[in-house]
Motif scaffolding. Structure first.
Motif, mmCIF file in Angstrom:
data_model
loop_
_atom_site.group_PDB
_atom_site.id
_atom_site.type_symbol
_atom_site.label_atom_id
_atom_site.label_comp_id
_atom_site.label_asym_id
_atom_site.label_seq_id
_atom_site.Cartn_x
_atom_site.Cartn_y
_atom_site.Cartn_z
ATOM 1 N N LEU A 36 7.434 -4.014 9.549
ATOM 2 C CA LEU A 36 6.542 -3.893 8.401
ATOM 3 C C LEU A 36 5.130 -4.310 8.771
ATOM 4 N N PRO A 37 4.132 -3.556 8.308
ATOM 5 C CA PRO A 37 2.750 -3.959 8.584
ATOM 6 C C PRO A 37 2.397 -5.224 7.809
ATOM 7 N N GLN A 38 1.532 -6.000 8.374
ATOM 8 C CA GLN A 38 1.047 -7.210 7.727
ATOM 9 C C GLN A 38 0.238 -6.838 6.489
ATOM 10 N N HIS A 39 0.129 -7.760 5.585
ATOM 11 C CA HIS A 39 -0.733 -7.644 4.409
ATOM 12 C C HIS A 39 -0.389 -6.431 3.552
ATOM 13 N N GLY A 40 0.914 -6.169 3.442
ATOM 14 C CA GLY A 40 1.382 -5.094 2.577
ATOM 15 C C GLY A 40 0.998 -3.700 3.028
ATOM 16 N N GLY A 41 0.529 -3.565 4.254
ATOM 17 C CA GLY A 41 0.106 -2.256 4.754
ATOM 18 C C GLY A 41 -1.329 -1.903 4.400
ATOM 19 N N PHE A 42 -2.031 -2.835 3.783
ATOM 20 C CA PHE A 42 -3.452 -2.628 3.522
ATOM 21 C C PHE A 42 -4.225 -2.939 4.806
ATOM 22 N N CYS A 43 -5.470 -2.528 4.858
ATOM 23 C CA CYS A 43 -6.332 -2.795 6.012
ATOM 24 C C CYS A 43 -6.448 -4.310 6.216
ATOM 25 N N SER A 44 -6.005 -4.792 7.355
ATOM 26 C CA SER A 44 -6.022 -6.233 7.603
ATOM 27 C C SER A 44 -7.433 -6.801 7.676
ATOM 28 N N PHE A 45 -8.384 -6.030 8.179
ATOM 29 C CA PHE A 45 -9.760 -6.519 8.169
ATOM 30 C C PHE A 45 -10.265 -6.608 6.729
ATOM 31 N N GLY A 46 -9.967 -5.593 5.928
ATOM 32 C CA GLY A 46 -10.350 -5.625 4.519
ATOM 33 C C GLY A 46 -9.780 -6.837 3.810
ATOM 34 N N VAL A 47 -8.513 -7.133 4.070
ATOM 35 C CA VAL A 47 -7.877 -8.302 3.462
ATOM 36 C C VAL A 47 -8.611 -9.573 3.883
ATOM 37 N N SER A 48 -9.077 -9.627 5.123
ATOM 38 C CA SER A 48 -9.783 -10.828 5.602
ATOM 39 C C SER A 48 -11.075 -11.077 4.831
ATOM 40 N N VAL A 49 -11.620 -10.043 4.200
ATOM 41 C CA VAL A 49 -12.825 -10.206 3.379
ATOM 42 C C VAL A 49 -12.506 -10.077 1.894
ATOM 43 N N ASN A 56 0.849 -1.181 0.000
ATOM 44 C CA ASN A 56 0.000 0.000 0.000
ATOM 45 C C ASN A 56 0.890 1.238 0.000
ATOM 46 N N VAL A 57 0.920 1.949 -1.129
ATOM 47 C CA VAL A 57 1.778 3.121 -1.261
ATOM 48 C C VAL A 57 0.979 4.325 -1.737
ATOM 49 N N SER A 58 1.560 5.510 -1.502
ATOM 50 C CA SER A 58 0.969 6.760 -1.961
ATOM 51 C C SER A 58 1.246 6.937 -3.443
ATOM 52 N N ASN A 59 0.470 7.785 -4.087
ATOM 53 C CA ASN A 59 0.741 8.133 -5.478
ATOM 54 C C ASN A 59 2.033 8.927 -5.552
ATOM 55 N N GLY A 60 2.713 8.815 -6.657
ATOM 56 C CA GLY A 60 3.963 9.537 -6.837
ATOM 57 C C GLY A 60 5.114 8.772 -6.225
ATOM 58 N N ILE A 61 6.275 9.424 -6.203
ATOM 59 C CA ILE A 61 7.453 8.784 -5.631
ATOM 60 C C ILE A 61 8.095 9.699 -4.604
ATOM 61 N N SER A 62 8.849 9.104 -3.714
ATOM 62 C CA SER A 62 9.570 9.850 -2.689
ATOM 63 C C SER A 62 10.890 10.344 -3.268
ATOM 64 N N ALA A 63 11.623 11.088 -2.482
ATOM 65 C CA ALA A 63 12.933 11.571 -2.906
ATOM 66 C C ALA A 63 13.874 10.406 -3.205
ATOM 67 N N ALA A 64 13.625 9.264 -2.598
ATOM 68 C CA ALA A 64 14.456 8.077 -2.825
ATOM 69 C C ALA A 64 14.129 7.398 -4.154
ATOM 70 N N GLY A 65 13.087 7.870 -4.842
ATOM 71 C CA GLY A 65 12.717 7.303 -6.128
ATOM 72 C C GLY A 65 11.747 6.144 -6.052
ATOM 73 N N ALA A 66 11.249 5.855 -4.878
ATOM 74 C CA ALA A 66 10.275 4.775 -4.691
ATOM 75 C C ALA A 66 8.998 5.366 -4.103
ATOM 76 N N PRO A 67 7.859 4.742 -4.339
ATOM 77 C CA PRO A 67 6.621 5.253 -3.739
ATOM 78 C C PRO A 67 6.671 5.161 -2.213
ATOM 79 N N LEU A 68 6.022 6.103 -1.563
ATOM 80 C CA LEU A 68 6.010 6.192 -0.104
ATOM 81 C C LEU A 68 4.985 5.234 0.490
ATOM 82 N N ALA A 69 5.416 4.444 1.466
ATOM 83 C CA ALA A 69 4.528 3.488 2.147
ATOM 84 C C ALA A 69 4.197 3.980 3.545
ATOM 85 N N ALA A 70 3.174 3.411 4.139
ATOM 86 C CA ALA A 70 2.747 3.683 5.522
ATOM 87 C C ALA A 70 2.459 5.158 5.758
ATOM 88 N N HIS A 71 2.033 5.847 4.715
ATOM 89 C CA HIS A 71 1.694 7.272 4.812
ATOM 90 C C HIS A 71 2.840 8.098 5.393
#
Length: 159
Positions: A90-103, A27-42
Motif C-alpha cells: 500500500l502506498p503511504q499517506h493513503g495514496g495521495f502525493c507524499s510531498f503534498g501531504v508534507s505541506v 485516494n480513489v477514483s470517482n465511481g466504483i469498481s466491479a467489486a463495489g468499492a472505489p478504485l485506488a492507485a489508478h
C-alpha cells in the motif's frame, strides 16, 4: 411520532456519514469498481510496482478490496501477495502525493511518479513534487507522516 422519526434520523446520521469521512483517507477514483468499492492507485498493480518497478495497470478480474478501496492486479499471484501482506504494497499517506501531504495537502498520487524507499511506497503528483521529496527523503517522509496524522480524516476540499 415526528419526534421519534427525527430522533431516529439524527441517531443514524453518524452511521450514514462515516463512510463519507473515510473516503478522503484513501485516494480513489470517482465511481466504483466491479467489486463495489472505489478504485485506488489508478488501477495500477501495486505488487508489480513495488517488486518490479513496473507501473502497469491491473485487471478487474484480479481485484482485491482492502479498507474500503479496490485494487487491481495483473495476475492472481500478485493479488494473493497483496492479500497476504497489504502493508508491504500500500502506498503511504493513503495514496495521495507524499510531498503534498508534507505541506498539508492531499494532491493526487500518480503511480507513474513513485519512489520505493526503506520498504515503503510513495506516490507523487508529478515529477516536480517527486524531485522535491527526493531532496531529503528521510526528513520529508517524517514531515509527511506527522502531517498525515493531522489531515488523514480531513476532506480534500477542506485543506
Amino acid at each position: 411520532m415526528k419526534s421519534l422519526v427525527l430522533t431516529t434520523l439524527i441517531a443514524a446520521l453518524p452511521l450514514i456519514a462515516a463512510p463519507a469521512f473515510a473516503a478522503d483517507e484513501i485516494n480513489v477514483s470517482n465511481g466504483i469498481s466491479a467489486a463495489g468499492a472505489p478504485l485506488a492507485a489508478h488501477g495500477v498493480d501495486l505488487v508489480a510496482l513495488v517488486n518490479d518497478g513496473n507501473p502497469v495497470e491491473g485487471f478487474a478480474t484480479h481485484s482485491a478490496t482492502y479498507d474500503g478501496a479496490s485494487y487491481y492486479f495483473t495476475s492472481a499471484a500478485n493479488r494473493e501477495a497483496f492479500e497476504a501482506n497489504p502493508a508491504a504494497y500500500l502506498p503511504q499517506h493513503g495514496g495521495f502525493c507524499s510531498f503534498g501531504v508534507s505541506v498539508g495537502k492531499k494532491f493526487d498520487g500518480d503511480p507513474d511518479q513513485y519512489l520505493v524507499a526503506d520498504g515503503k511506497l510513495y506516490l507523487f503528483l508529478n515529477a516536480e513534487t517527486r524531485a522535491a521529496f527526493l531532496k531529503d527523503v528521510a526528513a520529508t517522509a517524517k514531515t509527511a507522516d506527522d502531517q498525515w496524522a493531522n489531515i488523514k480524516s480531513i476532506a480534500v476540499g477542506e485543506l
